[in-house]
Scaffold this active site. Sequence first.
Site, mmCIF file in Angstrom:
data_model
loop_
_atom_site.group_PDB
_atom_site.id
_atom_site.type_symbol
_atom_site.label_atom_id
_atom_site.label_comp_id
_atom_site.label_asym_id
_atom_site.label_seq_id
_atom_site.Cartn_x
_atom_site.Cartn_y
_atom_site.Cartn_z
ATOM 1 N N ASP A 137 -63.236 -5.533 -38.166
ATOM 2 C CA ASP A 137 -63.354 -6.993 -38.240
ATOM 3 C C ASP A 137 -64.813 -7.437 -38.073
ATOM 4 O OD1 ASP A 137 -60.975 -8.277 -38.836
ATOM 5 O OD2 ASP A 137 -60.213 -8.158 -36.785
ATOM 6 N N LYS A 196 -51.181 -7.314 -43.496
ATOM 7 C CA LYS A 196 -52.296 -6.353 -43.484
ATOM 8 C C LYS A 196 -51.760 -4.929 -43.604
ATOM 9 C CE LYS A 196 -55.255 -9.460 -40.841
ATOM 10 N NZ LYS A 196 -55.773 -9.858 -39.528
ATOM 11 N N GLN A 242 -55.410 -8.220 -33.265
ATOM 12 C CA GLN A 242 -55.102 -9.513 -33.884
ATOM 13 C C GLN A 242 -55.372 -10.649 -32.890
ATOM 14 O OE1 GLN A 242 -54.167 -10.065 -37.179
ATOM 15 N NE2 GLN A 242 -54.469 -12.192 -36.636
#
Length: 287
Positions: A121, A54, A98
């Site tokens: 997200d 990422k 994460q």
Amino acid sequence: MTAQILDGKQLAQQIRSELAEEIVEFIQNNGVVPCLAAVLVGDDPASEVYVRNKRRACEAVGIDSQLHRLDASVPSEELLKLVAKLNKDQAVHGILVQLPLPRQIDSSRVLIAINPAKDVDAFHPENVGRLVQGRPRFLPCTPQSVQQLLVRSGIEIAGRHVVILGRSDIVGRPLSIMLSQRGPGGDATVTLCHSRTPDLAAVTRTADILVVAIGRPKFVSADMVKPGAVVVDVGINRTDDGVVGDVDFDAVREVAGAITPVPGGIGPLTIAMLLKNTLSAAESLEK
Ligand code: NDP
């Protein structure tokens, strides 16, 4: 019939180059570089790889990235303090924690602590609620990848029967909402299946578009697919034969009209959507 291959890798490259141009323009207009802060707790090797990929992807399109590492044994309070600091930091536009988090940490408490305007997200309840009501701030990355792949490949969604295998909060459930909503990229009739669905094959065989996200290697066989159907495989399973999807690709490609490979399908698109959401967060926050 041999299916058309829906090349997610190539499409992700195209989306990334579009984004790189938009980011140059954003920087010229605002004098600010979009920035994504990634939080990595512990040393899970898969999470390390995801975060590294990422960050590399950010760099390639001109987004700044930060990495905040915390020890696997970190108490929830310390992680929450870091999130609060990133929420306030004006240089940070997107925050990514994460998952999965170590056991002692209550993930839902952490996700709800993220400023919804920086929640790239789209896991915060406010962003989930907005999605359900049809006025999303961000679209969650993996479902957005599936929708973009279908739309940009010219596959008609409106009026078709979409069957989704898997009802997780990050893939199946939000995707079922997005594809059934009114308007472009939506208007499908959606059936959402899970481990308690009886006679799964009878349902999947009615799909014009079959999306599979269950985490079971090569679970979907050719006899579960209607001839000519579009098959999107979200699964990523590490096996002795390497990474495979939830669909038995070699068999199903002989029946389907179009199919995504694994790897090289939805995976690369998911990162591109994260970059897109980070730019869109920066655009809103710098307005
Ligand atoms: P979860 O484990 O959270 O959910 C799995 C879902 O599949 C559940 O709803 C479960 O049903 C259902 N399921 C499991 N087994 C069966 C079965 N035999 N028949 C019918 N339904 C079943 O998975 P995720 O959504 O997080 O991930 C799914 C897959 O997608 C994984 O391989 C993951 O690695 C991959 N993934 C890929 C991403 C990408 O970027 N390409 C991003 C995220 C995930 P129930 O609810 O009843 O338990």
